[in-house]
Write an enzyme that holds these catalytic residues in place. Structure first.
Site, PDB file in Angstrom:
ATOM      1  N   ASP A   7     -39.611  26.186 -33.344  1.00  0.00           N
ATOM      2  CA  ASP A   7     -38.957  24.906 -33.018  1.00  0.00           C
ATOM      3  C   ASP A   7     -37.534  25.123 -32.491  1.00  0.00           C
ATOM      4  O   ASP A   7     -36.941  24.202 -31.932  1.00  0.00           O
ATOM      5  CB  ASP A   7     -38.882  24.014 -34.269  1.00  0.00           C
ATOM      6  CG  ASP A   7     -40.108  23.129 -34.404  1.00  0.00           C
ATOM      7  OD1 ASP A   7     -40.646  22.708 -33.365  1.00  0.00           O
ATOM      8  OD2 ASP A   7     -40.528  22.864 -35.545  1.00  0.00           O
ATOM      9  N   GLN A  44     -44.888  21.514 -39.764  1.00  0.00           N
ATOM     10  CA  GLN A  44     -45.033  20.152 -39.237  1.00  0.00           C
ATOM     11  C   GLN A  44     -44.077  19.218 -39.973  1.00  0.00           C
ATOM     12  O   GLN A  44     -44.045  19.202 -41.207  1.00  0.00           O
ATOM     13  CB  GLN A  44     -46.489  19.689 -39.411  1.00  0.00           C
ATOM     14  CG  GLN A  44     -46.760  18.322 -38.824  1.00  0.00           C
ATOM     15  CD  GLN A  44     -46.565  18.279 -37.301  1.00  0.00           C
ATOM     16  OE1 GLN A  44     -46.946  19.195 -36.595  1.00  0.00           O
ATOM     17  NE2 GLN A  44     -45.963  17.211 -36.822  1.00  0.00           N
ATOM     18  N   LYS A  82     -52.230  21.126 -31.923  1.00  0.00           N
ATOM     19  CA  LYS A  82     -51.492  22.368 -31.637  1.00  0.00           C
ATOM     20  C   LYS A  82     -52.356  23.590 -31.913  1.00  0.00           C
ATOM     21  O   LYS A  82     -52.301  24.583 -31.181  1.00  0.00           O
ATOM     22  CB  LYS A  82     -50.189  22.413 -32.434  1.00  0.00           C
ATOM     23  CG  LYS A  82     -49.136  21.456 -31.872  1.00  0.00           C
ATOM     24  CD  LYS A  82     -47.985  21.256 -32.831  1.00  0.00           C
ATOM     25  CE  LYS A  82     -47.095  20.093 -32.373  1.00  0.00           C
ATOM     26  NZ  LYS A  82     -46.247  19.580 -33.440  1.00  0.00           N
TER      27      LYS A  82
END
Ligand SMILES: NC(=O)c1ccc[n+]([C@@H]2O[C@H](COP(=O)([O-])OP(=O)(O)OC[C@H]3O[C@@H](n4cnc5c(N)ncnc54)[C@H](OP(=O)(O)O)[C@@H]3O)[C@@H](O)[C@H]2O)c1
Length: 293
Positions: free
Chosen positions: A127, A104, A60
């Protein structure tokens, strides 16, 4: 040359081209922001030393750099306390130069990810899983959308699968996928507007519902749970649920469903790439909002 043993008839719905299109748009928005003197910044937070999680973060970060994001990184030791994680998220929330924050997951077992998320500024939640953003989704208010559901809507739209007015059945009501997807696809928009049914372990005869679906989304995380007899011939099948055994990916949708479905996401390279693309779309939109654009 055709393989006489293969009876696959379904059209494949890959996520790669969808992700490429979304990421090209993101890159354009990043360029525009940088030209206006704003460097979009997506911070990443890793707790512990799990190899797989560290690998996902590296991927990422590399992609963030390619797109032109700044990507500050915070690495907490596996022994970090809940208060340590809250402290990092409070600092990143208060830092005006950071527009998006990615924690994460999974985090080590002694930490509560959901509780930590509540410390994060909802506008920086790339997210789209913060309770405030789930509430915004339920109310149809703008805000970061949960990435996997948003990716599935984009995937269906890209491949020209009509959703409006059709019957969508989702197997699974989890917070990451089934529940937010149900809210998203029931919204009154041209690429949604569906009749949505959600089934789960409380519905013993769930195949009765999936067999009548125009679009069936597997969101259970139970390898091979969706079999051809659960699919209406010609229906569209989207495989969202997966389980990993080591590095082996075990999808919910049995490969033989391709013999019955009209269209189906591939075993690898379906929903996954669109999920990642949506993360960056949330991040650049957060930067635009912060810049008042
Ligand atoms: N491809 C991607 O990029 C991506 C991204 C995010 C998540 N995922 C995957 O999406 C899946 C769902 O994640 P989630 O967090 O939303 O869900 P979750 O919390 O794991 O919940 C799973 C859901 O499936 C239902 N279910 C499980 N076994 C079932 C069975 N035998 N019969 C009927 N229903 C069953 C459960 O029913 P109950 O509610 O009754 O227990 C629950 O609603 C996971 O596999 C996850 O790995 C994929």
């Amino acid at each position: 040359m055709s393989d006489s043993r293969s009876t696959t008839t379904a059209r494949l719905l890959p996520g790669g081209p969808v992700a490429d299109q979304i990421l090209a748009e993101v890159a354009g928005e990043v360029r525009a922001l940088r030209a206006a003197g704003v460097t979009p910044s997506l911070a990443t937070v890793l707790v512990g030393d799990d190899d797989a999680s560290a690998g996902y973060i590296r991927i990422k970060q590399r992609q963030a750099a390619e797109l032109g994001f700044a990507s500050p990184h915070v690495h907490l030791p596996a022994s970090a306390s809940q208060a340590d994680l809250h402290g990092v998220l409070a600092d990143l929330s208060a830092d005006g130069s950071v527009h998006g924050v990615l924690v994460q997951h999974p985090v080590p077992g002694h930490l509560d990810y959901d509780r930590a998320l509540e410390v994060l500024d909802p506008d920086k939640d790339v997210d789209g899983m913060h309770p405030v953003n789930m509430g915004r989704l339920a109310l149809g208010l703008p805000g970061p959308l949960p990435c996997t559901p948003a990716g599935i809507e984009a995937l269906l739209a890209y491949h020209g699968v009509p959703v409006a007015g059709r019957e969508v059945v989702i197997l699974g009501r989890g917070a990451t996928l089934g529940r937010p997807l149900a809210m998203l696809l029931a919204q009154k928009r041209p690429t949604a507007n569906a009749a949505v049914t959600v089934v789960h372990t409380g519905v013993a005869d769930w195949p009765r519902y999936t067999r009548r679906a125009d679009i069936l989304v597997a969101a259970a995380g139970v390898p091979g749970i969706v079999r051809p007899e659960h699919v209406r011939p010609g229906a569209v099948v989207v495989g969202g649920g997966v389980r990993y055994e080591g590095r082996r990916l075990l999808p919910d949708v049995d490969e033989s469903c391709a013999e019955v479905a009209g269209a189906i996401t591939p075993r690898v390279g379906g929903v996954g790439p669109t999920t990642v693309a949506m993360l960056f779309r949330n991040a650049v939109r957060a930067a635009r909002r912060a810049a008042g654009r």
